[in-house]
Write a protein that holds these residues in place. Structure first.
Motif, mmCIF file in Angstrom:
data_model
loop_
_atom_site.group_PDB
_atom_site.id
_atom_site.type_symbol
_atom_site.label_atom_id
_atom_site.label_comp_id
_atom_site.label_asym_id
_atom_site.label_seq_id
_atom_site.Cartn_x
_atom_site.Cartn_y
_atom_site.Cartn_z
ATOM 1 N N GLU A 197 1.296 -1.231 0.410
ATOM 2 C CA GLU A 197 0.359 0.138 -0.156
ATOM 3 C C GLU A 197 0.819 0.816 -0.018
ATOM 4 O OE1 GLU A 197 -3.094 -0.257 -1.002
ATOM 5 O OE2 GLU A 197 -3.297 -2.038 -0.908
ATOM 6 N N LYS A 198 2.033 1.683 0.809
ATOM 7 C CA LYS A 198 2.324 2.622 0.531
ATOM 8 C C LYS A 198 3.893 2.636 -0.851
ATOM 9 C CE LYS A 198 3.351 3.768 5.697
ATOM 10 N NZ LYS A 198 3.998 4.117 6.506
ATOM 11 N N LEU A 199 4.211 1.635 -1.214
ATOM 12 C CA LEU A 199 4.584 1.405 -2.136
ATOM 13 C C LEU A 199 4.019 1.870 -3.370
ATOM 14 C CD1 LEU A 199 6.389 -1.957 -2.196
ATOM 15 C CD2 LEU A 199 7.792 0.374 -2.511
ATOM 16 N N ARG A 200 2.456 1.966 -3.807
ATOM 17 C CA ARG A 200 1.610 2.289 -4.483
ATOM 18 C C ARG A 200 1.058 3.921 -4.528
ATOM 19 N NH1 ARG A 200 -1.174 -1.870 -7.334
ATOM 20 N NH2 ARG A 200 -1.428 -4.137 -5.744
ATOM 21 N N LYS A 201 2.147 4.464 -3.795
ATOM 22 C CA LYS A 201 2.228 6.088 -4.187
ATOM 23 C C LYS A 201 3.150 6.125 -4.670
ATOM 24 C CE LYS A 201 3.522 8.057 -0.238
ATOM 25 N NZ LYS A 201 4.388 8.506 1.073
ATOM 26 N N TYR A 202 3.490 5.998 -5.393
ATOM 27 C CA TYR A 202 4.767 5.062 -6.416
ATOM 28 C C TYR A 202 4.544 5.142 -7.861
ATOM 29 C CZ TYR A 202 6.785 7.121 -2.590
ATOM 30 O OH TYR A 202 7.219 8.294 -0.612
ATOM 31 N N GLU A 203 4.924 4.832 -8.706
ATOM 32 C CA GLU A 203 4.961 4.335 -9.654
ATOM 33 C C GLU A 203 5.842 3.442 -9.976
ATOM 34 O OE1 GLU A 203 5.750 7.184 -13.037
ATOM 35 O OE2 GLU A 203 4.570 8.717 -12.363
ATOM 36 N N ALA A 204 6.587 3.283 -9.583
ATOM 37 C CA ALA A 204 7.919 2.035 -9.372
ATOM 38 C C ALA A 204 8.976 2.027 -8.248
ATOM 39 C CB ALA A 204 8.942 1.621 -11.492
ATOM 40 N N LEU A 205 9.583 0.415 -8.171
ATOM 41 C CA LEU A 205 10.314 0.851 -7.064
ATOM 42 C C LEU A 205 11.733 0.002 -7.887
ATOM 43 C CD1 LEU A 205 11.568 -0.101 -4.955
ATOM 44 C CD2 LEU A 205 10.566 -2.468 -4.904
ATOM 45 N N HIS A 206 13.078 1.209 -7.944
ATOM 46 C CA HIS A 206 14.281 0.835 -8.436
ATOM 47 C C HIS A 206 14.959 -0.290 -7.162
ATOM 48 C CE1 HIS A 206 13.426 3.431 -11.919
ATOM 49 N NE2 HIS A 206 11.619 3.761 -10.544
ATOM 50 N N ILE A 207 15.286 -1.130 -7.519
ATOM 51 C CA ILE A 207 16.534 -2.003 -6.542
ATOM 52 C C ILE A 207 17.854 -1.669 -7.164
ATOM 53 C CG2 ILE A 207 17.597 -4.107 -5.703
ATOM 54 C CD1 ILE A 207 14.428 -5.132 -6.243
ATOM 55 N N MET A 243 22.317 7.467 -11.551
ATOM 56 C CA MET A 243 22.222 8.089 -9.850
ATOM 57 C C MET A 243 21.510 9.583 -10.570
ATOM 58 S SD MET A 243 22.152 6.588 -6.925
ATOM 59 C CE MET A 243 22.873 5.191 -7.039
ATOM 60 N N ASP A 244 22.174 10.012 -10.964
ATOM 61 C CA ASP A 244 20.994 11.319 -12.389
ATOM 62 C C ASP A 244 19.969 10.934 -12.624
ATOM 63 O OD1 ASP A 244 23.472 12.641 -11.698
ATOM 64 O OD2 ASP A 244 24.774 12.670 -13.773
ATOM 65 N N ASN A 245 19.873 9.562 -12.983
ATOM 66 C CA ASN A 245 18.056 9.259 -13.358
ATOM 67 C C ASN A 245 17.318 9.488 -12.466
ATOM 68 O OD1 ASN A 245 19.735 8.808 -15.834
ATOM 69 N ND2 ASN A 245 19.559 7.189 -15.749
ATOM 70 N N ILE A 246 17.407 9.379 -11.025
ATOM 71 C CA ILE A 246 16.428 9.165 -10.505
ATOM 72 C C ILE A 246 15.218 10.624 -10.540
ATOM 73 C CG2 ILE A 246 15.807 10.227 -8.303
ATOM 74 C CD1 ILE A 246 18.683 9.021 -7.431
ATOM 75 N N CYS A 247 13.847 9.827 -10.422
ATOM 76 C CA CYS A 247 12.493 11.054 -10.958
ATOM 77 C C CYS A 247 11.936 11.108 -9.780
ATOM 78 C CB CYS A 247 12.385 10.918 -11.788
ATOM 79 S SG CYS A 247 12.161 8.951 -12.701
ATOM 80 N N PRO A 248 10.585 11.892 -9.973
ATOM 81 C CA PRO A 248 9.945 11.790 -8.651
ATOM 82 C C PRO A 248 8.896 11.025 -9.089
ATOM 83 C CG PRO A 248 10.396 14.399 -9.510
ATOM 84 C CD PRO A 248 10.858 13.459 -10.473
ATOM 85 N N LYS A 249 8.326 10.230 -7.565
ATOM 86 C CA LYS A 249 7.049 9.438 -8.069
ATOM 87 C C LYS A 249 7.614 7.905 -8.375
ATOM 88 C CE LYS A 249 3.951 12.471 -7.450
ATOM 89 N NZ LYS A 249 2.959 12.199 -6.394
ATOM 90 N N HIS A 250 9.097 7.625 -7.669
ATOM 91 C CA HIS A 250 9.489 6.618 -7.768
ATOM 92 C C HIS A 250 9.995 6.033 -6.467
ATOM 93 C CE1 HIS A 250 9.488 6.209 -12.390
ATOM 94 N NE2 HIS A 250 8.961 6.499 -12.386
ATOM 95 N N CYS A 251 10.311 5.306 -6.658
ATOM 96 C CA CYS A 251 11.124 4.439 -4.675
ATOM 97 C C CYS A 251 12.179 3.818 -5.480
ATOM 98 C CB CYS A 251 9.991 3.884 -4.403
ATOM 99 S SG CYS A 251 10.485 3.417 -2.555
ATOM 100 N N TYR A 252 13.296 3.835 -4.288
ATOM 101 C CA TYR A 252 14.389 3.520 -4.803
ATOM 102 C C TYR A 252 14.718 2.831 -3.204
ATOM 103 C CZ TYR A 252 14.248 6.799 -8.727
ATOM 104 O OH TYR A 252 13.551 7.268 -9.962
ATOM 105 N N MET A 253 15.815 1.174 -4.072
ATOM 106 C CA MET A 253 15.995 0.396 -2.524
ATOM 107 C C MET A 253 17.103 0.043 -2.867
ATOM 108 S SD MET A 253 15.323 -3.318 -1.869
ATOM 109 C CE MET A 253 13.601 -3.420 -0.719
ATOM 110 N N ALA A 254 18.202 1.057 -2.096
ATOM 111 C CA ALA A 254 19.581 0.551 -2.067
ATOM 112 C C ALA A 254 19.748 -0.396 -1.430
ATOM 113 C CB ALA A 254 20.209 1.424 -1.430
ATOM 114 N N VAL A 255 21.019 -1.336 -1.930
ATOM 115 C CA VAL A 255 21.183 -2.350 -1.664
ATOM 116 C C VAL A 255 22.757 -1.879 -0.858
ATOM 117 C CG1 VAL A 255 22.446 -4.766 -2.149
ATOM 118 C CG2 VAL A 255 20.443 -3.999 -3.481
ATOM 119 N N LYS A 276 8.097 11.434 -0.355
ATOM 120 C CA LYS A 276 7.046 12.970 -0.231
ATOM 121 C C LYS A 276 6.974 12.452 -1.434
ATOM 122 C CE LYS A 276 6.176 15.956 3.602
ATOM 123 N NZ LYS A 276 5.781 17.373 3.852
ATOM 124 N N ASP A 277 8.234 13.172 -2.489
ATOM 125 C CA ASP A 277 8.296 13.215 -3.542
ATOM 126 C C ASP A 277 8.581 12.074 -4.560
ATOM 127 O OD1 ASP A 277 6.739 15.866 -4.208
ATOM 128 O OD2 ASP A 277 9.597 16.760 -3.074
#
Length: 334
Positions: A197-207, A243-255, A276-277
């Motif tokens: 449900e929290k992830l659905r705030k965003y358009e995608a998850l990037h690992i 890292m320059d490709n980070i954009c709003p409405k996306h979620c990022y998981m750092a290993v 938020k963003d």
């Protein structure tokens, strides 16, 4: 007990037999105070010559593990040829969460265990060299087999009764050794499912991870893709992410923590707000992630528990395989 000669081993048959008996003593199949089989009994039981049995018993006497009482036989007097049990620990690399694991292991083993630690840095050739050099010099071995390659032949150099596999368990290793491991596939799937449900705030998850310096278990990726398919939520596994490709409405998981720092730096430079963003997560909790920018949400195994469980198995001699539990620590960065 079923003793089999390893024809491919460089060790003599009598030293293999001595090691076999020592393993049985370490896991209490033969207890301190027990009488060993007589030489003739051992010849029949182990299907070896009389000279082999005598040489093996002599070696065990020299190591201070057994003693001979004239007219009565050979008796076990020690589990080890040293006052303390010598343990060889081979980690992939040292970082903050592995330090938590290592400290827990030391504290729960106690003073009667002498620990020697080395690191293989995901290099299978170095792993094999380190294991080969350590073989026969320690009473117990803790190996962390994080590799894309098949390292089972190297692991099999260590008798299963003296071995604990830590953090990962290769699917093609079949011997009955102790293990405390992460089930990367189910941990990934269940962990991500718990925050859908929290992830659905965003358009995608990037690992995000650096594939040149960071080991990423294939099971973890497969679990993430299963989650993506079942919940129709886009997941991108991106080694070498720019890292320059980070954009709003996306979620990022750092290993790794290096990846985490780079992501935070890029988000800040773009003037975006974490939680938020942009969503932010990390694998493997550390004390720093608890306080960094108000706290980073982490999907992690319990490394303190892993060390405690490993110590319990070593001290008891049990050959159990235990999956270490995962935890989601939600700190608001989503």
């Amino acid at each position: 007990m079923d003793f089999k000669v390893n024809e491919n081993s460089s060790s003599t048959i009598y030293s293999q037999l001595a090691e076999f008996i020592t393993d049985a003593i370490c896991v209490d199949k033969i207890k301190i105070g027990d009488r060993l089989l007589s030489v003739n009994e051992a010849c029949r039981e182990y299907n070896v010559s009389r000279d082999t049995v005598l040489a093996a018993y002599k070696l065990l006497q020299e190591q201070g593990i057994i003693n001979s009482i004239p007219g009565k036989g050979f008796f076990v007097i020690s589990k080890s040829n040293a006052d303390n049990m010598r343990v060889y620990v081979l980690f992939d690399a040292m970082n903050q969460y592995k330090e938590t694991l290592y400290r827990s292991l030391l504290e729960n083993l106690g003073d009667k265990y002498e620990i020697s630690i080395a690191f293989h840095y995901y290099n299978a050739e170095l792993f094999d060299t380190l294991v080969s050099n350590a073989k026969g010099k320690f009473d117990y071995y803790i190996l962390m087999p994080h590799f894309k390659e098949n390292v089972t032949p190297t692991i099999e150099k260590i008798p299963a009764g003296r071995l604990l596999l830590l953090d990962a368990f290769p699917s093609n290793y079949t011997d009955n050794c102790a293990a405390v491991y992460q089930n990367f596939y189910s941990d990934s799937y269940e962990g991500l499912r718990s925050i859908i449900e929290k992830l659905r705030k965003y358009e995608a998850l990037h690992i995000v991870y650096n594939d040149k310096f960071q080991y990423m278990p294939s099971g973890y990726i497969e679990g993430a893709y299963r989650f993506s398919g079942e919940f129709k939520f886009p997941v991108y596994v991106e080694p070498g992410f720019e890292m320059d490709n980070i954009c709003p409405k996306h979620c990022y998981m750092a290993v790794s923590e290096r990846d985490l720092a780079a992501i935070i730096k890029s988000i800040t430079a773009k003037g975006l707000n974490i939680g938020k963003d942009v969503g932010l997560m990390s694998l493997d909790d550390t004390p720093l992630k608890e306080v960094l920018i108000g706290g980073i949400t982490t999907l992690t195994t319990d490394f303190e528990l892993m060390g405690r469980t490993a110590a319990t198995l070593i001290k008891s001699g049990e050959r159990r395989r235990i999956a270490n539990p995962w935890r989601l620590l939600d700190r608001g960065s989503l």
